[in-house]
Design an enzyme around this catalytic site. Sequence first.
Site, PDB file in Angstrom:
ATOM      1  N   GLY A 174       0.818  -1.208   0.000  1.00 28.11           N
ATOM      2  CA  GLY A 174       0.000   0.000   0.000  1.00 28.11           C
ATOM      3  C   GLY A 174       0.851   1.257   0.000  1.00 28.11           C
ATOM      4  O   GLY A 174       0.592   2.210  -0.746  1.00 28.11           O
ATOM      5  N   ASP A 175       1.893   1.273   0.827  1.00 26.71           N
ATOM      6  CA  ASP A 175       2.796   2.422   0.870  1.00 26.71           C
ATOM      7  C   ASP A 175       3.562   2.568  -0.443  1.00 26.71           C
ATOM      8  O   ASP A 175       3.733   3.676  -0.962  1.00 26.71           O
ATOM      9  CB  ASP A 175       3.803   2.244   2.015  1.00 26.71           C
ATOM     10  CG  ASP A 175       3.147   2.281   3.377  1.00 26.71           C
ATOM     11  OD1 ASP A 175       2.783   3.373   3.825  1.00 26.71           O
ATOM     12  OD2 ASP A 175       2.997   1.215   3.991  1.00 26.71           O
ATOM     13  N   SER A 176       4.067   1.455  -0.964  1.00 30.09           N
ATOM     14  CA  SER A 176       4.901   1.518  -2.158  1.00 30.09           C
ATOM     15  C   SER A 176       4.103   1.932  -3.388  1.00 30.09           C
ATOM     16  O   SER A 176       4.593   2.692  -4.234  1.00 30.09           O
ATOM     17  CB  SER A 176       5.577   0.156  -2.391  1.00 30.09           C
ATOM     18  OG  SER A 176       6.424  -0.170  -1.306  1.00 30.09           O
ATOM     19  N   ALA A 179       3.644   5.579  -3.169  1.00 28.51           N
ATOM     20  CA  ALA A 179       4.878   6.278  -3.541  1.00 28.51           C
ATOM     21  C   ALA A 179       5.002   6.392  -5.050  1.00 28.51           C
ATOM     22  O   ALA A 179       5.386   7.447  -5.584  1.00 28.51           O
ATOM     23  CB  ALA A 179       6.077   5.534  -2.963  1.00 28.51           C
TER      24      ALA A 179
END
Length: 416
Positions: A174-176, A179
């Site tokens: 989810g974070d990547s 990004a």
Amino acid sequence: MTNLTAKNAGPLAGIKVLELGTLIAGPFCSRMLGEFGAEVIKVESPDGGDPLRQWRVLKDGTSLWWSVQARNKKCITLNMKSPQGQAIARQLALDADIIIENYRPGVLEKWQLGYDDLKAINPAAIMVRLSGYGQTGPMKDMPGFGAIAESMGGLRYVSGHPDRPPVRVGISIGDSVAAMHGVIGAMMALRHRDVTGGRWNGKPSAECVAGQGQMVDVALYESVFNLMESLVPEFDHAGVVRERTGGALPGIVPSNTYTTGDGENIVIAGNGDAIFHRLMLAIGRADMANDQQLARNDGRVPRTAEIDAAIQTWCSTQNIDTALQILALADVPVGKIYSVRDMMDDPQFVARDMFEQHAFADGTPVKLPAISPKLSLTPGQTLWLGPKLGQHNAEVLQSLGYSQAEIAQMQLEKII
């Protein structure tokens, strides 16, 4: 390590990035820009720095992950809660092309470092803001991590087996993904700025026509939601709720994970019509290869269980190497499920130079993942591994006009 030259300085050479972020989403966004030539200045708290420095497997007290996530960055420390720390951050923003932050919405505004504050001093700045739920809406002030974004964005609901609770992917996807949306947004905003003027040089507008900067508002849950294919129209038009289906891809047949006779797992994607015909011939099922009902995907879907059973029966009679060889010769997309151990010596990874050899400060060798995507003229490169906490304080602050004595005093006052 590789040294920058005029020839291979990277497509983003000359772009200055200010990173006001921690952990994954913001730092991964600026990492990718730094890998392709941007100058990245990362601001950390003097009290321990980015928490990612202590995540997962450590070497000499610092995360091995840090060596990748902070490569090519100049790391400085600033007490962002102090007025002087905030003033220095504004100085850095004055000359920045891209500002990346992943604080909870409202925190930077409290420090007079929000988008409107920075736009007033640098109208051409592009501010990439990554947060759990975006800068607006009833949930904007809530803490949002990648795991929650994966859940809210729909990914967790469809991940796993139907008779068990949902599972997570084994990385912070989810974070990547957020990004990467930040990088895409920044590049589009840079393009817009280029066609509306240019970068800001700090002079009055009469002397410099600045291009239009803008804010890129990235919500983690929306970045995950953006990957969810036909989820919305299937529900809205047909009332279909996509459910967990294990290793299979429902409605696209056959595409599943199968177990070979030696207990290994392989993925076979025989869902193209011509591919399906070749697959069935390769496994000795000419009857299914020539069955007109199975010639197209819409005819195969009702008989998914029958098709999967035929493939699994064949796989059970083969060891993994033989199965891979037979299907590859038949031009059927197939692959084993790799661990990192499998990757390290794999001919494809090696041929594509997917590992870089570097060394820590003490001389200990270490491999890092190589940089993607691969550009033919201006490829990305690793210039140095993740720096020590505050390693570039003097260099960056002196570039802003601070003397050695002033820097030493700021250190005593714990401003840096």
